[in-house]
Design an enzyme around this catalytic site. Structure first.
Site, PDB file in Angstrom:
ATOM      1  N   ASP A  33       0.623  -0.884  -0.112  1.00  0.00           N
ATOM      2  CA  ASP A  33       0.326  -0.069   0.153  1.00  0.00           C
ATOM      3  C   ASP A  33       0.543   1.589  -0.206  1.00  0.00           C
ATOM      4  OD1 ASP A  33      -3.032   0.623   0.897  1.00  0.00           O
ATOM      5  OD2 ASP A  33      -1.431   2.202   0.772  1.00  0.00           O
ATOM      6  N   ASN A  89     -12.610  -3.359   2.932  1.00  0.00           N
ATOM      7  CA  ASN A  89     -13.611  -2.093   2.972  1.00  0.00           C
ATOM      8  C   ASN A  89     -15.066  -2.264   1.725  1.00  0.00           C
ATOM      9  OD1 ASN A  89     -12.730  -0.727   5.509  1.00  0.00           O
ATOM     10  ND2 ASN A  89     -11.180  -0.232   3.810  1.00  0.00           N
ATOM     11  N   GLN A  96     -14.234   2.621   1.910  1.00  0.00           N
ATOM     12  CA  GLN A  96     -13.102   2.457   0.764  1.00  0.00           C
ATOM     13  C   GLN A  96     -13.441   3.859  -0.306  1.00  0.00           C
ATOM     14  OE1 GLN A  96     -15.936  -0.255  -1.718  1.00  0.00           O
ATOM     15  NE2 GLN A  96     -14.294  -0.604  -3.255  1.00  0.00           N
ATOM     16  N   SER A  97     -11.591   3.712  -0.506  1.00  0.00           N
ATOM     17  CA  SER A  97     -11.709   5.231  -1.601  1.00  0.00           C
ATOM     18  C   SER A  97     -11.887   4.432  -3.278  1.00  0.00           C
ATOM     19  CB  SER A  97     -10.536   5.274  -1.231  1.00  0.00           C
ATOM     20  OG  SER A  97      -9.257   4.929  -0.632  1.00  0.00           O
ATOM     21  N   VAL A  98     -10.870   3.037  -3.137  1.00  0.00           N
ATOM     22  CA  VAL A  98     -10.408   1.962  -4.814  1.00  0.00           C
ATOM     23  C   VAL A  98     -11.518   1.282  -5.130  1.00  0.00           C
ATOM     24  CG1 VAL A  98      -8.832   1.192  -6.001  1.00  0.00           C
ATOM     25  CG2 VAL A  98      -8.403   3.267  -3.738  1.00  0.00           C
ATOM     26  N   HIS A 102     -10.072  -5.331  -3.354  1.00  0.00           N
ATOM     27  CA  HIS A 102      -8.778  -5.516  -2.795  1.00  0.00           C
ATOM     28  C   HIS A 102      -8.891  -5.710  -0.801  1.00  0.00           C
ATOM     29  CE1 HIS A 102     -10.244  -1.196  -1.996  1.00  0.00           C
ATOM     30  NE2 HIS A 102      -9.648  -1.092  -1.098  1.00  0.00           N
ATOM     31  N   HIS A 104      -6.992  -6.016   2.292  1.00  0.00           N
ATOM     32  CA  HIS A 104      -5.786  -5.588   3.036  1.00  0.00           C
ATOM     33  C   HIS A 104      -4.699  -5.852   4.133  1.00  0.00           C
ATOM     34  CE1 HIS A 104      -6.765  -1.067   2.384  1.00  0.00           C
ATOM     35  NE2 HIS A 104      -8.187  -1.666   2.313  1.00  0.00           N
TER      36      HIS A 104
HETATM   37  P1  DGP Z   1      -9.722   1.679   1.014  1.00  0.00           P
HETATM   38  O1  DGP Z   1      -9.548   2.943   1.003  1.00  0.00           O
HETATM   39  O2  DGP Z   1      -9.935   0.097   1.282  1.00  0.00           O
HETATM   40  O3  DGP Z   1     -10.166   1.464  -0.758  1.00  0.00           O
HETATM   41  O4  DGP Z   1      -7.905   1.204   0.267  1.00  0.00           O
HETATM   42  C1  DGP Z   1      -7.816   1.669  -0.394  1.00  0.00           C
HETATM   43  C2  DGP Z   1      -6.036   1.535  -0.039  1.00  0.00           C
HETATM   44  O5  DGP Z   1      -5.213   2.139  -1.571  1.00  0.00           O
HETATM   45  C3  DGP Z   1      -5.481   2.960   0.099  1.00  0.00           C
HETATM   46  O6  DGP Z   1      -4.891   2.256   1.590  1.00  0.00           O
HETATM   47  C4  DGP Z   1      -4.999   3.476  -0.233  1.00  0.00           C
HETATM   48  C5  DGP Z   1      -4.249   2.654  -1.392  1.00  0.00           C
HETATM   49  N1  DGP Z   1      -3.440   3.291  -2.518  1.00  0.00           N
HETATM   50  C6  DGP Z   1      -4.363   4.103  -3.852  1.00  0.00           C
HETATM   51  N2  DGP Z   1      -3.209   4.602  -4.948  1.00  0.00           N
HETATM   52  C7  DGP Z   1      -2.842   3.846  -4.451  1.00  0.00           C
HETATM   53  C8  DGP Z   1      -1.580   3.622  -5.456  1.00  0.00           C
HETATM   54  O7  DGP Z   1      -1.822   3.880  -6.736  1.00  0.00           O
HETATM   55  N3  DGP Z   1      -0.553   2.603  -5.393  1.00  0.00           N
HETATM   56  C9  DGP Z   1      -1.030   1.837  -4.374  1.00  0.00           C
HETATM   57  N4  DGP Z   1       0.641   0.959  -4.242  1.00  0.00           N
HETATM   58  N5  DGP Z   1      -1.484   1.986  -3.395  1.00  0.00           N
HETATM   59  C10 DGP Z   1      -2.681   2.258  -3.628  1.00  0.00           C
END
Ligand code: DGP
Length: 116
Positions: A33, A89, A96-98, A102, A104
């Site tokens: 992450d 999430n 959840q932001s992406v 996924h 974690h």
């Molecule tokens: P969530 O909030 O559960 O959707 O987690 C998304 C996670 O993704 C957050 O902990 C940060 C990570 N993240 C966002 N953009 C990138 C990226 O470009 N590369 C990597 N390796 N992680 C990312």
């Protein structure tokens, strides 16, 4: 929700954005992450275009099990096999932001319960 293939994890899967990959197989990849919340913070993601956990059908059961198995393998290999946490999430209200599914995998520090 409709899957947006421009999300950052889809771009990592296509090799358009680099990531520190720690595991790859035919079903998923795992990478560090970029905003780690613990000394070890790895994300396990399916290669399949799935936005959110709660939207998968029964055909995804085997894949979901595989993602959790990989999470445990990664934890062991990263040296946190004795104490780690997996988090998924679902939805913005849960953080959840992406919007590519996924898992974690977090460890390497005390992990409080209940989580925030
Ligand atoms: P969530 O909030 O559960 O959707 O987690 C998304 C996670 O993704 C957050 O902990 C940060 C990570 N993240 C966002 N953009 C990138 C990226 O470009 N590369 C990597 N390796 N992680 C990312």
């Amino acid at each position: 929700m409709a899957y947006d293939d421009q999300n950052v994890f889809a771009r990592i899967l296509r090799g358009e954005i680099s990531a520190a990959i720690v595991h790859e197989d035919e079903h998923c990849i795992a990478f560090r992450d970029v905003q780690p919340q613990a000394p070890v913070h790895v994300l396990v993601i399916p290669r399949a275009a799935i936005a959110k956990l709660g939207e998968v059908g029964p055909d995804a059961k085997e894949l979901l099990g595989h993602l959790l198995w990989v999470a445990g393998e990664v934890a062991r290999r990263e040296g946190i096999g004795d104490a780690f946490r997996t988090v998924i999430n679902h939805g913005t209200g849960a953080g959840q932001s992406v919007f590519h599914l996924h898992v974690h995998v977090l460890g390497g520090r005390p992990l409080a319960w209940p989580p925030g």
